[in-house]
Design an enzyme around this catalytic site. Structure first.
Site, short mmCIF file in Angstrom:
data_model
loop_
_atom_site.label_atom_id
_atom_site.label_comp_id
_atom_site.label_asym_id
_atom_site.label_seq_id
_atom_site.Cartn_x
_atom_site.Cartn_y
_atom_site.Cartn_z
N GLN A 44 0.82 -1.22 0.00
CA GLN A 44 0.00 0.00 0.00
C GLN A 44 0.86 1.28 0.00
OE1 GLN A 44 -2.73 0.96 3.32
NE2 GLN A 44 -4.34 0.42 1.89
N SER A 83 -5.51 34.55 -17.80
CA SER A 83 -4.31 34.75 -16.96
C SER A 83 -4.38 33.95 -15.66
CB SER A 83 -4.15 36.23 -16.60
OG SER A 83 -4.30 37.03 -17.73
N GLN A 141 11.64 7.61 -5.56
CA GLN A 141 11.40 6.86 -4.32
C GLN A 141 10.87 5.45 -4.62
OE1 GLN A 141 12.35 8.38 -1.60
NE2 GLN A 141 11.86 6.72 -0.18
N GLY A 152 16.92 2.74 -4.46
CA GLY A 152 18.32 3.06 -4.80
C GLY A 152 18.53 3.13 -6.30
N GLU A 156 9.39 30.65 -17.35
CA GLU A 156 8.10 31.28 -17.70
C GLU A 156 7.29 31.67 -16.45
OE1 GLU A 156 5.99 30.32 -21.18
OE2 GLU A 156 7.70 29.34 -22.11
N THR A 213 8.18 31.75 -12.07
CA THR A 213 8.35 30.75 -11.02
C THR A 213 7.00 30.40 -10.39
OG1 THR A 213 8.58 32.46 -9.34
CG2 THR A 213 10.63 31.71 -10.39
#
Ligand code: COS
Length: 387
Positions: A279, A313, A336, A340, A363, A365
């Site tokens: 899970q 916008s 994750q 590894g 474009e 932040t």
């Protein structure tokens, strides 16, 4: 029927064409081009041949005049292939939009048609070393002398800067007037644009990011786009039109991270079962899938608004912010899931994680998007509608 989430036949075909191009032409080269920072000129030429770039240029100038929804569907698919290569392919759109919006017929004929007739490149030059989020802080100047403007200054982080044939350059024409003193120009490369440096980047390493300078660069006065001192709004209107595409590219990164995670989770056995049975992994995959779905809906809505004459916008900022942040989260989670192995270059997800980071930066932040969202939420502009 007022709401329809189904793509039309043309959009379905474009999506399939773009997906197969990403699968067959982009993915096989993406790893090498990223590692060695190879500019994807060959892939750009192929994308141009197939009509996958410069999609918004009007038919009057030889283009396909595709709507923004169709353009962003292509952007998601090519970015699924490699977002660095996709950025190289789509940077023309950022440079050509101000010309499409404000150029005279002569300028459009010359510079937009050029992009359609040959696989030429154009670059958008807004950012400067001391003016990133704060556009009004730019120092590049353009001074009118007779029938010419003379440009001086430097620009940084310019996508395709080393390879462009022409540039859309923002410069101060009234240095005392803040954002109301900026104008936009088309500057041909041969006018004297100097490439000072190609950046060595964390991600999107196939794309070219350059620093440029202008030293007494003279251009004809008719290369001014629109009115003098109206460049800031032109830049903002341009970003309204390109941010849906960036959100689409961030969605492509997420889709790639999700697919890689699903495949790996079904194969990798730990504690006697594929890790997809655990899970802890299922919930990460569920969250990735929700983010992909929500990002896709947001970029499609922000593009649809443009295509249907609404000011977008706010929704473009929602889309850009959410999709970029989700791309970073999804790529980190994909690493994750791989454990590894995710940290090793032999596997695809570390590249996605490096590539995703720029989505939160270029474009506008994620913080700038939040500024726009907060402002519009607290005090909505009169022409900003929510559909
Ligand atoms: N469309 C049209 N006009 C717009 C607009 C838009 N999307 N956004 C702002 N404007 C107008 C405003 O209406 C205002 O007009 P007036 O001069 O008539 O008052 C003017 O532009 C200034 O607007 P505002 O006060 O909101 O500007 P700010 O200085 O607060 O800056 C931010 C706004 C920070 C949002 C803007 O500078 C920005 O987007 N920065 C990030 C730039 C960026 O994306 N850089 C990446 C480089 S491109 S790779």
């Amino acid at each position: 029927m007022s709401i329809n989430f189904e793509l039309n036949d043309e959009q379905k075909l474009l999506k399939e064409t773009a997906k197969s191009f990403a699968e067959n032409e982009i993915r096989p080269k993406a790893e090498d081009y990223d590692r060695d920072s190879i500019f994807p000129r060959d892939i750009i030429n192929q994308a141009w041949e197939l009509g996958l770039m410069n999609t918004s240029i009007e038919e009057a100038y030889g283009g396909a005049g595709l709507d923004y929804t169709s353009g962003s569907i292509i952007e998601e698919q090519l970015s699924w292939g490699c977002s660095g290569i996709a950025t190289s392919i789509f940077a023309n759109g950022l440079a050509s939009t101000p010309v499409e919006l404000a150029g005279s017929d002569e300028i459009k004929k010359k510079y937009l048609t050029m992009l359609i007739e040959e696989p030429k490149l154009a670059a958008f030059c807004l950012t400067e070393p001391d003016a990133g989020s704060d556009v009004s802080g730019m120092k590049t100047t353009a001074v009118k002398k007779g029938d010419k403007y003379v440009l001086n200054g430097s620009k940084c982080f310019i996508t395709n800067g080393s390879h462009a044939d022409w540039y859309t350059v923002y410069a101060k024409t009234d240095p005392e007037a803040g954002h109301r003193g900026i104008s936009a120009f088309v500057v041909p490369r041969e006018a004297g644009v100097v490439v000072d440096k190609k950046e060595d980047k964390l991600g999107q390493r196939a794309s070219d990011t350059a620093m440029l300078s202008f030293s007494d660069v003279e251009i004809p006065a008719d290369h001014l786009l629109g009115e003098e001192n109206a460049g800031f709004k032109l830049a903002m209107m341009t970003l309204d039109r390109t941010r849906p595409g960036v959100a689409a590219m961030a969605t492509g990164i997420q889709q790639a991270a999700l697919e890689a995670s699903v495949d790996y989770a079904k194969e990798r056995v730990q504690f006697g079962v594929p890790i997809a049975m655990h899970q802890a992994i299922q919930f990460m995959i569920a969250d990735m899938a929700t983010k992909v779905e929500a990002s896709r809906l947001l970029y499609l809505k922000s593009a649809w608004m443009l295509d249907n004459g609404f000011r977008n916008s706010l929704v473009a900022s929602h889309a850009k912010r959410f999709s970029s942040d989700s791309a970073m989260e999804t790529a980190v989670d994909a690493v994750q899931v791989f454990g590894g192995y995710g940290f090793i270059k032999e596997y695809p997800v570390e590249k996605l994680m490096r590539d995703a980071k720029i989505m939160q930066l270029y474009e506008g932040t994620s913080q700038i998007q939040r500024l726009v969202i907060a402002k519009e939420t607290l005090a909505p502009s009169r022409d900003m509608v929510t559909v």
